[in-house]
Every structure is written in C-alpha cells, then in structure tokens.
Scaffold this motif. Structure first.
Motif, PDB file in Angstrom:
ATOM      1  N   HIS A  30     -17.921 -62.031  -4.085  1.00  0.00           N
ATOM      2  CA  HIS A  30     -18.856 -61.085  -3.273  1.00  0.00           C
ATOM      3  C   HIS A  30     -20.134 -61.575  -3.204  1.00  0.00           C
ATOM      4  N   HIS A  48     -21.469 -58.981   5.759  1.00  0.00           N
ATOM      5  CA  HIS A  48     -21.784 -57.709   5.933  1.00  0.00           C
ATOM      6  C   HIS A  48     -22.624 -57.527   7.180  1.00  0.00           C
ATOM      7  N   HIS A  61     -14.131 -49.866  -2.507  1.00  0.00           N
ATOM      8  CA  HIS A  61     -13.781 -50.494  -1.218  1.00  0.00           C
ATOM      9  C   HIS A  61     -12.251 -50.409  -0.676  1.00  0.00           C
TER      10      HIS A  61
HETATM   11 CU1  C2O Z   1     -19.323 -56.193   0.440  1.00  0.00          CU
HETATM   12 CU2  C2O Z   1     -19.527 -52.635  -0.354  1.00  0.00          CU
HETATM   13  O1  C2O Z   1     -19.917 -54.401  -0.115  1.00  0.00           O
END
Ligand code: C2O
Length: 590
Positions: free
Chosen positions: A188, A209, A372
C-alpha cells in the motif's frame, strides 16, 4: 524443466539478473540500499514461475503486445486509418504522455523512497517491494470455493480464532517474503507514497488514490491479502471481515481488534475511540462531530455518497487517471468522505496519524483490511443499485490499466482493472445486512426559495482563487433553471469546486452547504449539506491540484429552489483550512 512452485523451493540463490536490477535502480536508491545489503546469496528470489519462459513476461514484452489493448487500437485507427499498423504501434509506444493510455504496472527496479518536496530530504521509510525476475499475467482461477466475507460485528469466536491465527502466521513469515505482514503493508505504501514512476511517463509518479483506480486497485490488494491468509491456515474459503460502519450495529471499532493480546491489535490507534464510541464518518481532529449528531449525520453521509451524489459514474469512481496525468485528479464520494474519515478517526491522535491515518503506514493496522472490505462492499452495492444504468467505464484507459501484486504463492502477477468488476467472479461474496441509509433522503432545515437573492454574498467570479482559512460564502449562477423531470433525467446538475490545492502531507477537510442561512456546520443530516473534500496525510509531500463535483439535482428539489437563478454556496473549513486554496466554483450539466 525445474519448477519453483512453493516458497521453500524459491529460496534459490541470487539470480544472475540481480546485478542488473541493482544497477537499474535510481542513484539515490543505490546510495541508500539498506534492503539490499548483506550477503547476496541470502537474498531470496521470489516469484519465479513454474514455466516462466513461456508465460513470464517483462514489461517491455507486454507493452509490445499493444494489439491486445482495444483503446490503443481505436486511437491508432482514428489517427492513421487502415494500414500502417506497425508505425501506429510505435507511435503509441513512444511513451508520449500526449497520447492517453492506461496506467500500467510500475517497474519495481525503479522504486525509490521518494523525497519530501518541502524539506528536500529523502523519506525515512522504504516501502519498495522485493524484486522478482518473472511476471505472470494473472488469470482469475475458476471459483471452486466461494469465500464468505462476514460483517465484523456478526462474526463469531471461531471465525476470529482463524483470522487471528492467519495474521500471526503472516507476521511470522520471513521479513523478505513478499507475503509477510510488513511486506504486505508496504504494498500500500509503495502504490500511494509516490515511490514509483509511471511506466509511460517518468516525469509523473504513480498514485492509485484520488482517481478512478481507487476501487479496482484496492479490490486486488484485498484479494491477494485474503488468499495469502487463507493459504496460511489451509482454508480456501477464508474471507476477510468487513467493518460495517455504514450500519448502526457496526459503527464502533470491532471489539476483536481492540484486545491487546490479539494479532489484530495495533497500539497506534486513537485511544479515545474505543467502543462504545461511534465512528464519525465526517471526522476531523479539529472539528469532530458532537456525539449526539454522529448517527444521524453518518446515515445521511452514506446516502449522499451512495445515492444522491453519484448519479454519474465519475462521481462514484473518481476522475480519470491515465499515463501522464498528475497524481490526484479527483476522488470519488466514498473515497474522500466516509473512507477518509474512518482512516483519520482510527489512527493515533497526532498530526501524522499513524497507523491508519497516514497512507504510508495504514496497511500496518489489520483493521485497514476490514475497513477496505467495507469500501469494496459498497462498490458492489452501488453497482447493484444502478439497475440498467451504466455501472462501469467502457474505456480501455480504465479497463486495461494493470498493476503488480505478489499472489498467495509469492508469484509476481500482473492484474487488470477489467477483471475486478464482479466480486463473485473473483471468488468471494459479502454477508448481506440491511442498508439503513438507503431510504435516508434528507429533509431541508428550511424549505425556501430565493435564498441567494437576499444573502448579500459576493459572486463567485469575484472572490476566487482564495485560501480557505475561514468560512467562505459565494453566489453561484445556474446556467439552467426550472428544469423538467426529463431534463433532470438526462443531465445531472453538478457543483464543481476546482483548483483545490493541497499539500499531500497534511490532513485537510472542508464541507459544502447550499442555501444554508443558519450556518449549522455540524448538521450534515439536512438537505442543505452538499458534501465534503478531505484527505489524510502521506509521508510524501507534494502540492496537488484536484477537484470535486457535488450533485445538485436532488438537493435543489429538496430545498424547493429549482426555479432559482443563483445558489448560495458555503465552504466551511473543518481542519487544515490554512493549507487549502480553491481555484473556483461553477455549475455544469453532464
Ligand atoms: Cu489505499 Cu484507504 O486507502
């Protein structure tokens, strides 16, 4: 041929190509190579495929297969007509950002730490992945065992015992195994901390993002995370839990994550947000919502993000992002709203907000994956609510975008957006729970027309650009008014706030209200509330220019203002207003 197909077998000696990998790294990385020091013979070579001479491809090879990419073919035909295919292909491959093409997977050998542009210092975090010499084009395997993702608040002891065990095993993997817990967290970090350059445009950094790849990229990320966990406990049906924060029953931090002796625990969380404190889906440290308003606000926020503000698919997914696009063209409703709020609310109460409240560290908290999973579930639900309306982009620039991940066998694989559209095809489903926000269309605080006419606020054209260090109220003219039902079905009326300039290292949030004369900035459960912009910090600091679009069609109906020529827009900074500039506001119809 000798076949490397499990992790112990892949502990081969350093590949011959290793020195090539090293020399291809950028100079500043070579100067600081802590990941690569030590005895090279101890460095593992992961991800050598069983028959990689047949299936393994490197990026160059793949980019040569441009004929497989429909969007590129289309453009080529438009440009050159029939014939001249070879020249056309080289044109497309010229890496010119002027010709749009889907973002493609980064070159791991060019991963860098990145630099803080304000201090010009290299970042003190290195989240570059282990290198591999072969990449396999990933094909979704046939679904034999459907995985079931339960609501975190409904899953039982037995489930959590398995989940905890799987995370323990993941933490116990060797530190350089790409499936190790920290390596997974770094996936990430690397994709969001501007450590990779874009494959076709080295001037631009890759950021998944705040753009239309937010949902598909995270779906792949969770997909492999879940498969790794399932493999570690030998359970091919294992599914991640989802933090059901859109439902009153799931609006606290799920209890099993809060027990200190659990592998699901993370010390770097906000200690004042343990159960029974409700998650504030409009959270900012400076202006948290007062406790009695959290529940009604949350349900209205969800309705806005999932129904009212997303009549157009771009507003759900986020803005287009292709090779050559600067990072952060614009986030979708859920991404910038409830999703960001839950990150910030969970992370430590410090400006940088680790773990959950900062993009580089967020994957270090197991709750991230439950958070997520809910975001991912909302994607599935939203598609389901669309009926016969378009659910996805049909452009190759979206569908053919590709990313790299290590799979459950530590094999490096290339995956594409087009394979993420149906979660069932990816082998998992979500527990069904009811959606209390779905019918939660807000009522106006005051239903009255012509609010703008008597407000005395200046016209938008006369005040922008400006710094959002205080509440700003402006009048915005509507190019069309008194629209018929038919007009409204054909075109959505959108308030566009553009040229939003922010430093990616800062937490910021502002809320937007329309025709709100009472200035009740913490009442988000009324029709006057139009939406928000918010971001959590990154380690990497750069200035970005982004924009948001807010749906006006339903809002103006609810306020009884459909016949008004102008609307009164209030921009209310909630956190970090000094760090936000706004370029302008306008109304469009799409
Ligand atoms: Cu990649 Cu909630 O972020």
């Amino acid at each position: 041929m000798f076949c490397f197909n499990n992790i112990s077998q892949t502990m081969a000696t350093i590949p011959l190509s290793w020195s090539t990998h090293l020399s291809q790294r950028q100079p500043n990385f070579v100067a600081e190579p802590p990941r690569l020091t030590g005895d090279p013979s101890k460095i593992r070579r992961f991800a050598v495929s069983c028959n990689h001479t047949n299936h393994g491809r490197d990026q160059k090879h793949d980019r040569e297969n441009v004929e497989n990419i429909p969007g590129k073919l289309d453009r080529r035909n438009v440009l050159l007509g029939v014939g001249g295919l070879y020249e056309a292909a080289s044109l497309v491959l010229s890496d010119s950002p002027a010709i749009a093409s889907p973002v493609s997977s980064p070159d791991f050998t060019k991963c860098t730490r990145g630099t803080n542009l304000n201090t010009q210092k290299p970042l003190d975090v290195d989240c570059c992945p282990p290198l591999a010499s072969g990449i396999i084009e990933y094909k979704l395997p046939p679904v034999q065992n459907m995985r079931f993702r339960p609501a975190a608040q409904l899953a039982g002891k037995e489930y959590y015992a398995k989940f905890e065990k799987a995370i323990e095993l993941m933490k116990a993997l060797p530190a350089d195994d790409p499936r190790n817990f920290m390596q997974q967290a770094n996936v990430h970090c690397a994709y969001c901390n501007l450590t990779y350059e874009q494959a076709g445009d080295p001037k631009q950094k890759l950021q998944i993002h705040n753009c239309w790849h937010f949902y598909p990229w995270h779906r792949w990320y969770l997909y492999f995370y879940e498969r790794i966990l399932g493999k570690l406990i030998g359970d091919p049906t294992f599914g991640l839990p989802f933090w059901n924060w859109d439902h009153p029953g799931g609006m606290v931090m799920p209890e099993p994550f809060t027990k200190k002796d659990s592998s699901l625990y993370d010390a770097r969380r906000n200690k004042t947000h343990l159960p029974p404190v409700l998650l504030d889906l409009a959270y900012s440290a400076k202006s948290p919502t007062k406790p009695s308003k959290i529940l009604p606000n949350n349900l209205t926020v969800m309705y806005g993000e999932m129904v009212r503000n997303v009549k157009k698919i771009d507003d759900f997914y986020g803005e287009k992002y292709v090779t050559g696009t600067a990072p952060n063209p614009g986030p979708g409703t859920v991404e910038r709203g409830s999703h960001i709020a839950a990150h910030a609310w969970t992370g430590e109460a410090t400006p940088s907000g680790e773990d959950m409240g900062n993009f580089y560290s967020t994957g270090r908290d197991v709750i991230f994956y439950a958070h997520h999973a809910n975001v991912d579930r909302l994607w599935t639900i939203w598609r389901g609510l669309r009926g016969t309306k378009p659910k996805d982009y049909t452009e190759a620039d979206w569908l053919e975008a590709d990313f790299l991940f290590y799979d459950e066998n530590a094999q490096l694989v290339r995956v594409r957006v087009k394979d993420t559209l149906e979660n069932e095809k990816m082998g998992y489903v979500y527990q069904e729970v009811d959606l209390p926000w779905l019918q939660n269309r807000p009522t106006p605080r005051v239903k009255k027309s012509k609010v703008a006419a008597t407000s005395g606020a200046p016209a938008a054209e006369t005040v922008f650009p400006l710094k959002l260090d205080k509440v700003v109220k402006v009048l915005v003219t509507r190019p069309k008014k008194s629209r018929s039902k038919n007009d409204k079905e054909k075109e959505e009326e959108l308030l566009v706030i553009e040229g939003i300039e922010v430093d990616t290292a800062k937490f910021v949030r502002f809320d937007v209200f329309v025709n709100d004369e009472e200035d009740k900035a913490d009442e988000l459960d009324k029709a006057e509330y139009a939406g928000c912009f918010s971001q959590i910090p990154h380690k990497n600091s750069i200035n970005v220019k982004t924009r948001i679009r807010l749906g006006l069609t339903e809002l103006l109906e609810d306020l009884g203002s459909e016949d008004d020529e102008k609307i009164l827009v209030s921009l209310v900074p909630k956190d970090g207003g000094d760090d936000i500039s706004i370029g302008g506001i306008k109304i469009i119809y799409v």
